[in-house]
Motif scaffolding. Structure first.
Motif: not given
Ligand code: LR7
Ligand code: MN
Length: 597
Positions: A574-597
């Motif tokens: 679960s620990i996040l690190v900074l790596s050379e970008c390599n296209g792996s799924t560990g380096q892919q992030w989905k920004f999921e919007k949550i409605p708040w009002n």
């Protein structure tokens, strides 16, 4: 037991295996829940953290007799100059029992004279400043209390008397919010009559809470300025002049001192930070944050210059009396404790005034780890009702945000009657909460149209970025950036929420930001340590990220590295690190919007 032979005894006990060693102190267990702390030099013993609520003293019960007894018995040099109190070891069991009465070391407080000396903690430049008294308005100091200890209450009073220019101090008003302690009921007027300035005792026949108690004081006050203090404060040299000077310059300024710390263990006076301002978190809890850029720049030239703060802590401030009432005083529907500090802050700012901190004014406050008195109606109900009123009246769309993520408060929303306060807001033609966020607290981390708000999910693990549980020096969350489950536990929803601003700052509650600690090796490049962290937002470039919608990477702009949840057998994944970008799924992030009002 501050004497050094005791420290040696402690070290002896330690050798026999009953203690533990830390970097800079040694803790020795004396008994079940007794512990003493000795520093490396063997001379300083801190009365330790063992006296909290949980500490039970087998030998002493908190009988009515003990609670109602005033054991104030000062020793001439105890606590002198703000130094910590030394309790002889044979008195420890009694000390622990007494601690529970007010949730601070009552025995220590009772040994300190009411007029103890304090260090002059002001900056040199502040000490050198002169304040012509002639143009300054006079003030009534208002101190409300419920079952306060005799020694702390009257030490507050004496610190005001001793350290305020007499011509500025009209009177001190002590408002008793229906205390039950017999010595307070019986002796206060008699003692007040002996004091060298007018001190009036006002009694509320029933428990009304701190807001309505302060209103009793404010209505009675004869001074042009109201200065509020908690009942366990100590004012230092020159505390009052900077406050009154600012109010004199503009009566719509509400001015707070810097709040120093009186230790609940030793009653030592500890200087606090000057460069912090007050705001709040997503639960509307008051928090200190590092001061925002514009105020910092405005002050660069002069450290004595007062600075604007988005919110006040609540207990310690000076305000023009007429302005106080013009602006709607307080919300008198608020009970017991909590919320009134934000209500007043929002109201002052949104309705045309300002809230500021005068760095040359220092007042100590005795901070306790828990509340010593009862909350008729229940702690949660009282606090959440008060906060619900704040949100409903002042926060516009952000009230929906608050209620959505604070279900405990939402339960009270349908029952609120805030008609009078909404009418007040309309009558005063106050500005919007959006104006407040944009102009008073531009560094805020509330959700807004211009920014992402929601969860940040890793594609490889399916887990979400979370706020760390570790604590930094200001008690703010801080630690290694990690991911954890994205759902399930509704209570933890807020922990998984982040905002990302158009500038690329990824922040969460409490002004903490996704960060990549770097070493500047002087060659112009940024050298990033592998572990990503969540740290106090600094506004610096190293906290700038870019989310690539195409390949879903979250890039650290300064280094070009990618935020990565690596597959790794011997580390927690679960620990996040900074790596050379390599296209792996560990380096892919989905920004999921949550409605708040
Ligand atoms: O029912 C009550 N009746 C009272 O008269 C409850 C309390 N009180 C009195 C109490 O005796 C004390 O003198 O009200 C005063 C404040 O109560 P505390 O000392 O329990 O409050 P606190 O110091 O824990 O909390 C802070 O937030 C409060 C929210 O309602 C108030 O605004 C307090 O004044 C405020 N204290 C400070 O701002 C001091 C610095 C804290 C920080 C940061
Ligand atoms: Mn207090």
């Amino acid at each position: 037991w501050l004497r050094s032979q005791d420290a040696f005894l402690s070290q002896d006990a330690l050798r026999r295996g009953r203690g533990s060693v830390r970097d800079d102190w040694i803790a020795v267990r004396l008994g079940e829940d007794q512990r003493e702390y000795v520093d490396r030099k063997g001379i300083h013993v801190v009365v330790g953290h063992y006296m909290g609520e949980a500490a039970a003293s087998p030998s002493l019960n908190l009988t009515d007799e003990l609670v109602n007894k005033n054991e104030f018995s000062p020793l001439p040099n105890e606590g002198k100059g703000g130094s910590p109190v030394q309790i002889p070891s044979h008195m420890l069991p009694r000390m622990q029992a007494l601690f529970r009465i007010n949730r601070f070391n009552l025995m220590a407080s009772d040994r300190i004279p009411l007029n103890r000396s304090l260090p002059d903690v002001r900056k040199k430049k502040c000490q050198a400043k002169t304040y012509p008294l002639d143009g300054l308005p006079d003030t009534s100091v208002i101190i409300v209390f419920h079952n306060e200890a005799w020694s702390t209450l009257l030490r507050t009073v004496w610190s005001v008397i001793n350290r305020s220019p007499r011509q500025l101090l009209t009177e001190i008003l002590l408002v008793d919010d229906a205390s039950t302690r017999t010595f307070l009921q019986r002796d206060l007027e008699v003692y007040a009559a002996t004091l060298p300035v007018p001190v009036r005792v006002l009694r509320s026949p029933e428990r009304v809470g701190l807001v309505r108690a302060r209103l009793i004081g404010a209505r009675e006050a004869r001074g042009r300025v109201l200065t509020f203090l908690d009942a366990h404060c100590e004012c230092t040299q020159g505390w009052l002049e900077p406050l009154l000077t600012r109010v004199a310059g503009d009566r719509t300024r509400v001015v707070c001192p810097v709040i120093d710390i009186i230790s609940d263990d030793s009653l030592a006076y500890v200087r606090s930070f000057e460069l912090h301002w007050g705001a709040f978190n997503w639960e509307l809890h008051f928090r200190w944050y590092t001061m925002g850029g514009t105020e910092l720049r405005r002050r660069k030239g002069d450290v004595t210059e007062p600075f604007r703060t988005p919110a006040m802590a609540g207990g310690l401030f000076a305000m023009d009396r007429e302005y106080f009432f013009e602006l709607g005083a307080y919300d008198d529907q608020m009970e017991i404790w909590g919320g009134e500090n934000l209500e007043l802050s929002f109201r002052v700012w949104q309705c045309g005034g300002s809230v500021e901190i005068a760095p040359c004014s220092h007042v100590g406050h005795l901070f306790r780890k828990s509340s010593p008195y009862t909350f008729p109606g229940g702690v949660g109900d009282v606090l959440y009702t008060n906060l619900a009123r704040v949100a409903e009246v002042w926060m516009d769309r952000w009230a929906d945000f608050y209620f959505k993520f604070n279900p405990d408060a939402a339960a009270f929303r349908p029952k609120l009657n805030v008609t009078a306060r909404v009418a007040l807001r309309r009558r005063l033609q106050c500005k919007s909460f959006e104006w407040y966020l944009d102009n008073v607290w531009p560094q805020h981390f509330m959700p807004k149209d211009d920014r992402f708000f929601g969860k940040v999910r890793n594609v490889r693990t399916g887990d979400c970025l979370v706020k760390p549980t570790g604590k930094g020096s200001l008690n703010q969350p801080m630690g290694t950036a990690t991911t954890s489950s994205c759902g399930g536990d509704d209570d933890l929803e807020l922990v998984r929420m982040f905002v990302m601003t158009p500038q690329g700052v990824v922040a969460t509650d409490e002004s903490v930001c996704l960060d990549a600690p770097e070493r500047d090796l002087g060659d112009g490049r940024v050298h990033v340590r592998p572990r990503a962290r969540i740290m106090a937002c600094s506004g610096r470039p190293r906290q700038v990220w870019k989310h690539d919608k195409q390949d879903q990477t979250l890039r650290h702009v300064a280094s070009g590295l990618c935020l990565d949840s690596p597959e790794n057998s011997d580390e927690e994944d679960s620990i996040l690190v900074l790596s050379e970008c390599n296209g792996s799924t560990g380096q892919q992030w989905k920004f999921e919007k949550i409605p708040w009002n």
